[in-house]
Motif scaffolding. Structure first.
Motif, PDB file in Angstrom:
ATOM      1  N   GLY A 176       0.825  -1.210   0.000  1.00 55.23           N
ATOM      2  CA  GLY A 176       0.000   0.000   0.000  1.00 55.23           C
ATOM      3  C   GLY A 176       0.856   1.255   0.000  1.00 55.23           C
ATOM      4  N   ILE A 177       0.331   2.327   0.588  1.00 51.16           N
ATOM      5  CA  ILE A 177       1.036   3.602   0.595  1.00 51.16           C
ATOM      6  C   ILE A 177       2.351   3.495   1.362  1.00 51.16           C
ATOM      7  CG2 ILE A 177       0.904   6.040   1.226  1.00 51.16           C
ATOM      8  CD1 ILE A 177      -0.999   5.272  -1.003  1.00 51.16           C
ATOM      9  N   VAL A 178       2.322   2.890   2.542  1.00 49.34           N
ATOM     10  CA  VAL A 178       3.546   2.745   3.338  1.00 49.34           C
ATOM     11  C   VAL A 178       4.576   1.924   2.582  1.00 49.34           C
ATOM     12  CG1 VAL A 178       4.545   1.724   5.417  1.00 49.34           C
ATOM     13  CG2 VAL A 178       2.428   3.030   5.575  1.00 49.34           C
ATOM     14  N   GLY A 179       4.167   0.765   2.093  1.00 49.86           N
ATOM     15  CA  GLY A 179       5.101  -0.119   1.407  1.00 49.86           C
ATOM     16  C   GLY A 179       5.683   0.486   0.145  1.00 49.86           C
ATOM     17  N   THR A 180       4.848   1.185  -0.606  1.00 53.71           N
ATOM     18  CA  THR A 180       5.315   1.815  -1.839  1.00 53.71           C
ATOM     19  C   THR A 180       6.357   2.883  -1.549  1.00 53.71           C
ATOM     20  OG1 THR A 180       3.178   1.401  -2.905  1.00 53.71           O
ATOM     21  CG2 THR A 180       4.588   3.076  -3.900  1.00 53.71           C
ATOM     22  N   ASN A 181       6.108   3.688  -0.527  1.00 51.72           N
ATOM     23  CA  ASN A 181       7.055   4.748  -0.191  1.00 51.72           C
ATOM     24  C   ASN A 181       8.326   4.199   0.439  1.00 51.72           C
ATOM     25  OD1 ASN A 181       6.000   7.763  -0.570  1.00 51.72           O
ATOM     26  ND2 ASN A 181       4.257   6.411  -0.245  1.00 51.72           N
ATOM     27  N   ALA A 182       8.188   3.115   1.185  1.00 47.17           N
ATOM     28  CA  ALA A 182       9.383   2.449   1.710  1.00 47.17           C
ATOM     29  C   ALA A 182      10.236   1.930   0.561  1.00 47.17           C
ATOM     30  CB  ALA A 182       8.989   1.314   2.647  1.00 47.17           C
ATOM     31  N   ALA A 183       9.583   1.363  -0.444  1.00 44.19           N
ATOM     32  CA  ALA A 183      10.308   0.851  -1.603  1.00 44.19           C
ATOM     33  C   ALA A 183      11.042   1.970  -2.343  1.00 44.19           C
ATOM     34  CB  ALA A 183       9.354   0.130  -2.545  1.00 44.19           C
ATOM     35  N   LYS A 184      10.391   3.119  -2.476  1.00 43.25           N
ATOM     36  CA  LYS A 184      11.037   4.259  -3.145  1.00 43.25           C
ATOM     37  C   LYS A 184      12.343   4.626  -2.451  1.00 43.25           C
ATOM     38  CE  LYS A 184       6.826   6.495  -4.908  1.00 43.25           C
ATOM     39  NZ  LYS A 184       5.932   7.672  -4.783  1.00 43.25           N
ATOM     40  N   MET A 185      12.286   4.702  -1.126  1.00 45.21           N
ATOM     41  CA  MET A 185      13.474   5.084  -0.364  1.00 45.21           C
ATOM     42  C   MET A 185      14.555   4.015  -0.442  1.00 45.21           C
ATOM     43  SD  MET A 185      13.208   8.119   0.944  1.00 45.21           S
ATOM     44  CE  MET A 185      14.216   8.259   2.423  1.00 45.21           C
ATOM     45  N   ALA A 186      14.149   2.769  -0.315  1.00 47.92           N
ATOM     46  CA  ALA A 186      15.128   1.678  -0.334  1.00 47.92           C
ATOM     47  C   ALA A 186      15.807   1.568  -1.695  1.00 47.92           C
ATOM     48  CB  ALA A 186      14.449   0.362   0.038  1.00 47.92           C
ATOM     49  N   ILE A 187      15.032   1.758  -2.751  1.00 46.35           N
ATOM     50  CA  ILE A 187      15.612   1.759  -4.100  1.00 46.35           C
ATOM     51  C   ILE A 187      16.599   2.910  -4.236  1.00 46.35           C
ATOM     52  CG2 ILE A 187      15.090   2.190  -6.534  1.00 46.35           C
ATOM     53  CD1 ILE A 187      12.380   0.770  -6.018  1.00 46.35           C
ATOM     54  N   GLY A 188      16.197   4.076  -3.720  1.00 38.57           N
ATOM     55  CA  GLY A 188      17.071   5.244  -3.802  1.00 38.57           C
ATOM     56  C   GLY A 188      18.395   5.054  -3.088  1.00 38.57           C
ATOM     57  N   LEU A 189      18.395   4.221  -2.052  1.00 45.43           N
ATOM     58  CA  LEU A 189      19.628   3.941  -1.311  1.00 45.43           C
ATOM     59  C   LEU A 189      20.439   2.819  -1.952  1.00 45.43           C
ATOM     60  CD1 LEU A 189      18.315   4.161   2.364  1.00 45.43           C
ATOM     61  CD2 LEU A 189      19.815   5.791   1.197  1.00 45.43           C
ATOM     62  N   GLY A 190      19.890   2.211  -3.003  1.00 46.99           N
ATOM     63  CA  GLY A 190      20.629   1.173  -3.714  1.00 46.99           C
ATOM     64  C   GLY A 190      20.489  -0.222  -3.159  1.00 46.99           C
ATOM     65  N   ALA A 191      19.492  -0.451  -2.303  1.00 47.26           N
ATOM     66  CA  ALA A 191      19.302  -1.772  -1.697  1.00 47.26           C
ATOM     67  C   ALA A 191      18.645  -2.743  -2.666  1.00 47.26           C
ATOM     68  CB  ALA A 191      18.455  -1.638  -0.437  1.00 47.26           C
ATOM     69  N   ASN A 192      18.771  -4.035  -2.359  1.00 45.38           N
ATOM     70  CA  ASN A 192      17.953  -5.054  -3.024  1.00 45.38           C
ATOM     71  C   ASN A 192      16.598  -5.068  -2.336  1.00 45.38           C
ATOM     72  OD1 ASN A 192      19.851  -6.091  -4.868  1.00 45.38           O
ATOM     73  ND2 ASN A 192      20.777  -7.391  -3.305  1.00 45.38           N
ATOM     74  N   VAL A 193      15.532  -4.828  -3.084  1.00 44.67           N
ATOM     75  CA  VAL A 193      14.213  -4.662  -2.479  1.00 44.67           C
ATOM     76  C   VAL A 193      13.271  -5.761  -2.944  1.00 44.67           C
ATOM     77  CG1 VAL A 193      12.247  -3.110  -2.162  1.00 44.67           C
ATOM     78  CG2 VAL A 193      14.558  -2.160  -2.413  1.00 44.67           C
ATOM     79  N   THR A 194      12.656  -6.431  -1.975  1.00 50.12           N
ATOM     80  CA  THR A 194      11.609  -7.417  -2.259  1.00 50.12           C
ATOM     81  C   THR A 194      10.346  -6.978  -1.548  1.00 50.12           C
ATOM     82  OG1 THR A 194      13.227  -9.211  -2.396  1.00 50.12           O
ATOM     83  CG2 THR A 194      10.918  -9.837  -2.074  1.00 50.12           C
TER      84      THR A 194
END
Length: 371
Positions: A176-194
């Protein structure tokens, strides 16, 4: 209508429920707004700014709570229960499914409790929760990676890695909104995101949104267990409007995580979606360790960025406050189903179905009360 805005007393809660712009909108419509002295200081808004907009600054919380409508940010604390009364309208985040004490106090005093988080659009959207979910989602990664640092008790992992060294694994449960925004930040930091979600159509949308920068998986017990085991940072981002969050991550799953891993459960204010999140923490003391894993369980995450959060929140709450003041509760409930979804308690009754179910109490439709 006479409206009161108290200073928030929850630990390290620096948001305020109304800005000077909101005060001006209300006072120009002949409503009276009383604000507790210093209520806006944590968000960069001083008494003079409110006075210039037409508010009356009062020295005590008693004077604020004596008004017809009290507007807050966070759920009332036990010391505020003494202000509850039959003719009070309280409009704030309530999270009653996980707050038995607040629920019982509202019912006992026959206070009308209107919750920002259950005002729900026909499409399922939560307009008064969305901006705080956006902030909490982004901050969940910001907080989580801090507690992956060795100096903060973590395993000593850099989210992005470096050439020749793998990035951190960030696992997000809920799209949802929380997960989507968490993903944006994690991607921006260069992490592997699942990211895992039960809604496959939502996963399709996220695949399109992130253009292959995340991996999506169907949320089921097997996949959750596998991903939790691999996670450096696990983020719980699950929400059922008005209800307690489901426990999707078991204690046994947490035990499989490597020592020094981190968990951030954004759903902690709805009871938490991770079994080992068994207490609420504060910004002052945000983390506890269980099974050698750092658990971040702060219930008011956006309070740490109070200025941004206050403006984001009041942008969406102000129209509802204005309409409630102009129309009164009965007319507003009868004319606007979206707002009616926000009423949780009324005259000693629970009038939101998910809240009633959470407390095993009788549910009464608020609209039927006014027929």
């Amino acid at each position: 209508m006479k409206i009161g805005v108290p200073k928030e007393i929850k630990s390290n809660e620096n948001r305020v429920a109304i800005t000077p712009a909101g005060v001006m909108m209300l006072t120009q419509a002949d409503h009276e707004v009383k604000i507790e002295s210093g209520a806006g200081l944590g968000s960069g808004m001083d008494n003079e700014a409110y006075k210039s907009a037409g508010a009356v600054i009062v020295p005590s919380a008693d004077q604020v709570w004596a008004q017809e409508l009290v507007v807050k940010v966070k759920e009332p604390q036990p010391s505020e229960f003494t202000y509850f009364r039959k003719d009070l309208l309280l409009f704030t985040y309530l999270h009653l499914a996980a707050e038995k004490g607040v629920t019982e106090a509202l019912l006992e005093n026959k206070t009308t409790g209107i919750a920002y988080e259950t005002i729900q659009l026909a499409n399922g959207g939560l307009p008064l929760l969305t901006p705080m979910s956006e902030i909490a989602g982004r901050m969940s990664v910001q907080a989580g990676v801090r507690f992956l640092e060795k100096v903060h008790g973590g395993k000593g992992v850099l989210p992005s890695g470096v050439p020749g060294v793998s990035p951190a694994n960030v696992v997000i449960i809920g799209g949802g909104i929380v997960g989507t925004n968490a993903a944006k930040m994690a991607i921006g930091l260069g992490a592997n995101v699942t990211l895992l979600d039960i809604n496959i159509e939502r996963l399709r949308q996220l695949e399109d949104l992130f253009q292959g920068k995340i991996r999506t998986l169907a949320s089921n017990q097997f996949n959750i267990a596998e991903q939790v085991r691999k996670a450096d940072l696990l983020i719980g981002a699950v929400l059922i409007p008005g209800a307690r969050a489901p426990k999707l991550v078991t204690e046994e799953m947490v035990k499989t995580m490597e020592p020094g891993s981190a968990i951030v459960d954004v759903a902690v204010d709805q009871g938490g979606s991770i079994e080992t999140v068994d207490r609420v923490t504060t910004h002052e003391d945000p983390v506890y360790v269980k099974h050698n894993v750092n658990h971040y369980a702060v219930a008011n995450i956006p309070g740490a960025v109070s200025k941004t959060a206050t403006y984001a929140l009041t942008n969406v709450t102000a129209p509802y406050i204005f309409n409630l003041a102009n129309n009164g509760l009965k007319d507003y409930v009868q004319s606007d189903k979206v707002f009616a979804n926000g009423v949780n308690t009324y005259q000693g009754k629970i009038v939101h179905e998910a809240v009633a179910k959470a407390h095993n109490k009788r549910y009464i439709d608020i609209r039927s009360v006014f027929e």
